[in-house]
Design an enzyme around this catalytic site. Structure first.
Site, PDB file in Angstrom:
ATOM      1  N   GLY A   8     -10.776   0.644   8.812  1.00  0.00           N
ATOM      2  CA  GLY A   8      -9.842   0.973   7.735  1.00  0.00           C
ATOM      3  C   GLY A   8      -9.125   2.283   8.028  1.00  0.00           C
ATOM      4  N   GLY A  11      -5.793   3.467   6.124  1.00  0.00           N
ATOM      5  CA  GLY A  11      -5.799   3.612   4.666  1.00  0.00           C
ATOM      6  C   GLY A  11      -5.644   5.066   4.243  1.00  0.00           C
ATOM      7  N   ILE A  35      -6.540  -3.631  10.622  1.00  0.00           N
ATOM      8  CA  ILE A  35      -6.361  -5.081  10.540  1.00  0.00           C
ATOM      9  C   ILE A  35      -4.892  -5.415  10.812  1.00  0.00           C
ATOM     10  CG2 ILE A  35      -8.299  -5.635   9.020  1.00  0.00           C
ATOM     11  CD1 ILE A  35      -6.365  -5.603   6.660  1.00  0.00           C
ATOM     12  N   TYR A 143     -14.933  -3.467  -8.610  1.00  0.00           N
ATOM     13  CA  TYR A 143     -14.979  -2.309  -7.698  1.00  0.00           C
ATOM     14  C   TYR A 143     -16.314  -1.599  -7.837  1.00  0.00           C
ATOM     15  CZ  TYR A 143     -13.600   2.156  -5.609  1.00  0.00           C
ATOM     16  OH  TYR A 143     -13.527   3.296  -4.840  1.00  0.00           O
ATOM     17  N   LYS A 147     -19.519  -1.123  -5.293  1.00  0.00           N
ATOM     18  CA  LYS A 147     -19.966   0.218  -4.887  1.00  0.00           C
ATOM     19  C   LYS A 147     -21.471   0.418  -5.155  1.00  0.00           C
ATOM     20  CE  LYS A 147     -16.294   1.651  -2.956  1.00  0.00           C
ATOM     21  NZ  LYS A 147     -16.283   1.704  -1.463  1.00  0.00           N
ATOM     22  N   ILE A 173      -9.236  10.796  -4.976  1.00  0.00           N
ATOM     23  CA  ILE A 173      -8.815  11.623  -3.841  1.00  0.00           C
ATOM     24  C   ILE A 173      -7.307  11.826  -3.884  1.00  0.00           C
ATOM     25  CG2 ILE A 173      -8.795  11.866  -1.324  1.00  0.00           C
ATOM     26  CD1 ILE A 173     -11.619  11.806  -2.456  1.00  0.00           C
TER      27      ILE A 173
HETATM   28  C1  VAH Z   1      -9.613   4.277  -7.384  1.00  0.00           C
HETATM   29  N1  VAH Z   1      -8.898   6.111  -5.937  1.00  0.00           N
HETATM   30  O1  VAH Z   1      -8.977   4.828  -8.281  1.00  0.00           O
HETATM   31  C2  VAH Z   1      -9.953   5.107  -6.145  1.00  0.00           C
HETATM   32  C3  VAH Z   1     -11.263   5.814  -6.321  1.00  0.00           C
HETATM   33  C4  VAH Z   1     -12.722   7.186  -7.790  1.00  0.00           C
HETATM   34  C5  VAH Z   1     -11.418   6.497  -7.659  1.00  0.00           C
HETATM   35  O2  VAH Z   1     -12.328   4.993  -6.081  1.00  0.00           O
HETATM   36  O3  VAH Z   1      -9.976   3.110  -7.424  1.00  0.00           O
END
Ligand code: VAH
Length: 325
Positions: A8, A11, A35, A143, A147, A173
């Site tokens: 990745g 990214g 990719i 998501y 995680k 980030i």
């Molecule tokens: C998101 N920037 O917003 C990512 C991140 C903690 C946020 O995982 O999905």
């Protein structure tokens, strides 16, 4: 000398992580995995080796690890929170089936593995203030489910097979090189672009919504410092809370207006992003990272804002100049 593979690598984090690792370990020792359709270009392509790495293809990963004699894998392949809600099966396929492939190759070829977790691994029942390192993790987003599973599977491979897995729970980030793609915290990047372009910013997150955030240089330092940390000091592995700043939209807006007083922002709340943001912590307790591997961020909101505005002015001016030529 370490040979590192970044999966990745084109990214938002991977592109800058690859360059930082090349700076520290030597260009030829860091392979940019990408990719088809997300090919590296410019300095990322010119400065060192790159290879097609599809995290859902175990044979492909194994071939690249063997070819470049890889010792460490930074597995940055993931769908972010908002896009993962629209493509949950793909999010699992990339996030977890992909991770399983990485861990199996790492087990066979004795590679260490960094696969980031996120504040997204927490859910509505998690304590929002000074979120503990060890606490309830019942996220209601795909998501977040990927995680939490990433954390559990990475710890499993460490305890069961001795694979050296380590990771952090990244906050939102903020960066000025590669834009993020489909996250809840993307507003904190987009606001800077609007400010530098002299455009009114339409904020999708409600006033007063606190979230942990971090400037990219601190995020890169966290990942690499953890991977270089003395394993004998580590009590935790997957994943460490790391925090540097927590702010709501009005706070970052005020920070920018100190330098661009004419900058305007209005709210147009996105219900999905707001629901996800509301389920995440306001601010995490990162004392374990500070105690076990000396985590210590450098940037504040004010110093990040100054650096972002300088870097984005330069980037957008260069782009405008190139387009006018
Ligand atoms: C998101 N920037 O917003 C990512 C991140 C903690 C946020 O995982 O999905």
């Amino acid at each position: 000398m370490k040979n590192v593979l970044v999966i990745g690598a084109t990214g938002q984090i991977g592109s800058e992580l690859t360059m930082e690792l090349r700076e520290r370990y030597g260009n030829e020792h860091v392979v940019a995995g990408y990719i088809h359709g997300a090919d590296p270009h410019g300095e990322l392509k010119e400065s060192g080796p790159s290879a097609v790495v599809d995290v859902t293809d175990a044979i492909n990963i194994e071939c690249v690890v063997k070819k470049y004699n890889i010792d460490a894998i930074y597995n940055m392949a993931a769908l972010l929170s908002v896009v993962a809600e629209s493509k949950p099966i793909l999010a699992w396929k990339v996030g977890i089936d992909g991770l399983w492939n990485v861990l199996e190759v790492a087990r066979a070829y004795h590679c260490s593995v960094f696969t980031p977790s996120s504040i997204g691994s927490f859910g509505p029942e998690t304590p929002h203030l000074l979120t503990p390192q060890d606490t309830t993790q019942r996220p209601r987003t795909m998501y977040g489910v990927t995680k939490v599973t990433t954390e559990l599977l990475s710890d499993y491979y460490y305890h069961k097979y001795g694979v050296d897995t380590r990771s952090v729970r990244f906050p939102g980030i903020i960066s000025n090189v590669t834009p993020p793609g489909g996250g809840t915290t993307d507003y904190a990047v987009d606001i800077y672009y609007s400010a530098v372009k002299g455009e009114k910013f339409i904020c999708p997150i409600k006033k007063g919504t606190l979230m942990d955030m971090m400037y990219m240089p601190d995020a890169l330092n966290a990942a690499i410092s953890l991977m270089e940390a003395d394993p004998k000091r580590l009590i935790h592995r997957n994943s460490f809370n790391i925090a540097s700043m927590s702010f709501a939209p009005e706070t970052i807006y005020t920070s920018i207006r100190k330098q661009l007083p004419d900058f305007e922002m209005v709210y147009d709340v996105d219900p999905l992003k707001q629901a996800i943001a509301d389920s995440w912590p306001d601010c995490m307790d990162d004392s374990c990272a500070r105690n076990e591997w000396d985590w210590n961020p450098s940037y504040s909101l004010e110093s990040m804002t100054s650096d972002m505005l300088i870097k984005l002015r330069k980037k957008l001016l260069t782009k405008a100049t190139l387009m006018s030529d």
